[in-house]
Design a protein around this motif. Sequence first.
Motif, short mmCIF file in Angstrom:
data_model
loop_
_atom_site.label_atom_id
_atom_site.label_comp_id
_atom_site.label_asym_id
_atom_site.label_seq_id
_atom_site.Cartn_x
_atom_site.Cartn_y
_atom_site.Cartn_z
N VAL A 170 -13.87 -15.51 -14.25
CA VAL A 170 -14.71 -15.32 -13.06
C VAL A 170 -14.77 -13.83 -12.70
O VAL A 170 -15.83 -13.28 -12.42
CB VAL A 170 -14.17 -16.15 -11.86
CG1 VAL A 170 -15.01 -15.93 -10.62
CG2 VAL A 170 -14.13 -17.64 -12.23
N LYS A 204 -14.59 -26.82 -14.07
CA LYS A 204 -14.24 -26.11 -12.83
C LYS A 204 -14.44 -24.60 -13.04
O LYS A 204 -15.03 -23.91 -12.19
CB LYS A 204 -12.78 -26.42 -12.47
CG LYS A 204 -12.20 -25.60 -11.30
CD LYS A 204 -12.62 -26.22 -9.94
CE LYS A 204 -11.92 -25.57 -8.77
NZ LYS A 204 -12.39 -24.22 -8.45
N GLU A 205 -13.95 -24.10 -14.18
CA GLU A 205 -14.09 -22.67 -14.46
C GLU A 205 -15.56 -22.27 -14.55
O GLU A 205 -15.99 -21.26 -13.98
CB GLU A 205 -13.38 -22.33 -15.77
CG GLU A 205 -13.48 -20.85 -16.13
CD GLU A 205 -12.72 -20.55 -17.41
OE1 GLU A 205 -11.47 -20.57 -17.36
OE2 GLU A 205 -13.38 -20.31 -18.44
N SER A 207 -18.13 -23.80 -13.24
CA SER A 207 -18.72 -23.90 -11.89
C SER A 207 -18.37 -22.68 -11.04
O SER A 207 -19.21 -22.18 -10.29
CB SER A 207 -18.22 -25.15 -11.18
OG SER A 207 -18.63 -26.30 -11.87
N ASP A 208 -17.12 -22.20 -11.21
CA ASP A 208 -16.68 -21.02 -10.45
C ASP A 208 -17.46 -19.77 -10.88
O ASP A 208 -17.84 -18.94 -10.04
CB ASP A 208 -15.17 -20.78 -10.63
CG ASP A 208 -14.34 -21.84 -9.91
OD1 ASP A 208 -14.92 -22.59 -9.09
OD2 ASP A 208 -13.12 -21.95 -10.19
N GLU A 211 -20.90 -20.02 -9.45
CA GLU A 211 -20.86 -19.75 -8.01
C GLU A 211 -20.76 -18.25 -7.75
O GLU A 211 -21.41 -17.71 -6.85
CB GLU A 211 -19.63 -20.47 -7.40
CG GLU A 211 -19.61 -20.54 -5.88
CD GLU A 211 -20.87 -21.18 -5.28
OE1 GLU A 211 -21.37 -20.62 -4.28
OE2 GLU A 211 -21.35 -22.20 -5.81
N MET A 212 -19.98 -17.56 -8.58
CA MET A 212 -19.74 -16.13 -8.38
C MET A 212 -20.96 -15.28 -8.72
O MET A 212 -21.37 -14.41 -7.95
CB MET A 212 -18.53 -15.68 -9.24
CG MET A 212 -18.27 -14.18 -9.23
SD MET A 212 -17.96 -13.51 -7.57
CE MET A 212 -16.29 -14.07 -7.28
#
Length: 451
Positions: A170, A204-205, A207-208, A211-212
């Motif tokens: 991220v 999850k990674e 998606s993060d 999002e970032m």
Amino acid sequence: MAFEGLAARLQDTLTKIRGKGKVSEQDVKDMMREVRLALLEADVNFKVVKQFIASVKEKALGQEVMKSLTPGQQVIKVVNEELTALMGSEQSKIAVAAKAPTIVMMVGLQGAGKTTTTAKLANHLRKNHNRKPLLVACDIYRPAAIKQLETLGKQLDMPVFSLGDQVSPVEIAKQAVQKAKEEHHDYVILDTAGRLHIDETLMKELSDIKEMVKPDEILLVVDSMTGQDAVNVAESFNEQLDVTGAVLTKLDGDTRGGAAISIKAVTNTPIKFAGMGEKIDQLEPFHPERMASRILGMGDVLSLIEKAQTNVDEEKAKELEKKLRTMDFTFDDFLEQLEQVKSMGPLEDLLGMMPGMNKKGMKDLKVDEHQLVRVEAIVKSMTPLEKRDPAVINGSRRKRIAKGSGTTIQDVNRLLKQFEDMKKMMKQMTGMQAGKGKKRGKGLGGFKLPF
């Protein structure tokens, strides 16, 4: 060629109906039974096949088709249109952000060819759209993933952003976008991690990261050789990430083609690119109408022209035309032409783009790539004088050329004879074009190229 088995089956089936002046309901039903089997064998999703058959049957049995003057041709037109619609109707282009840089996130399972595709995409953007991409190594888990991307970047002379394998993906993505803004890159391509199967941690990674950096494009890289599994993978990724497009890799392999035909229909995700080989420049924009045309043996002339425009030097082509007109064509020119044709890709693939070049036609025109290598070796074993003026090649010279090229004297004789035949034929053709009223020669009839 991609879809080899499916193409052969469909082309055989459609040939039976093509020339029919009258088509009965039974003819259409028989044909659709064959088409259905061919699609299922190619690993096309069962629901997709069912829907496709129903749609084609309904249109093929319509008044417009049955009462037309060429009902056989009309039925094939319906199949072509429906197959095109199934794969997305028209080409879906890569996103361009209103304000640079455009951020592209590459996602997919491990082994699908994500890192190589990342580099191929960067190369495509620079070569065809004059873009300045930044490659970003966000896969910190797979051993040598960073090194692989850096090696590909070096090969392309393109920058790769990396913070090693101890910083979170991220954070790497965030800093890469900042760097791209500072250095005025117009594309940022993130090579993210994959797993052997879909799991929560991976999603999850991803998606993060999404999002970032808020990517403009999330491209799912899928291995087309995994068939129906590729479609299941696409469904899962799409549910979690809202994928904007798919890239099919290994579409040149012995693939059944089911993934390419099913993905758009099942996930509503357009296929944006297709990997057609291992080389760094073998990534092509995906054109549904051209692919449908190729599968049904109708050729793909537009792609052939585009390949020629990309790989053939225009100035050299004009120079060659002049040489042909003045009969100043030498073995050096011949070798140059051979190189340009080879740079367009395997000859069988090029022939497969020609209209009417179905599987039977391909068998009749089987190209032996080794023969091309032999021809090249013979020409390269000639002296500059021999290439310019083959008339000087006597017996002892022929012996030396054969020995130097690892071929036989018969091979050398055959090439020399064919080269002379080719020049004679060109003379006849240029004579006809000049309107000198010469008697029409044999033209191409009975003339064979040395490969």
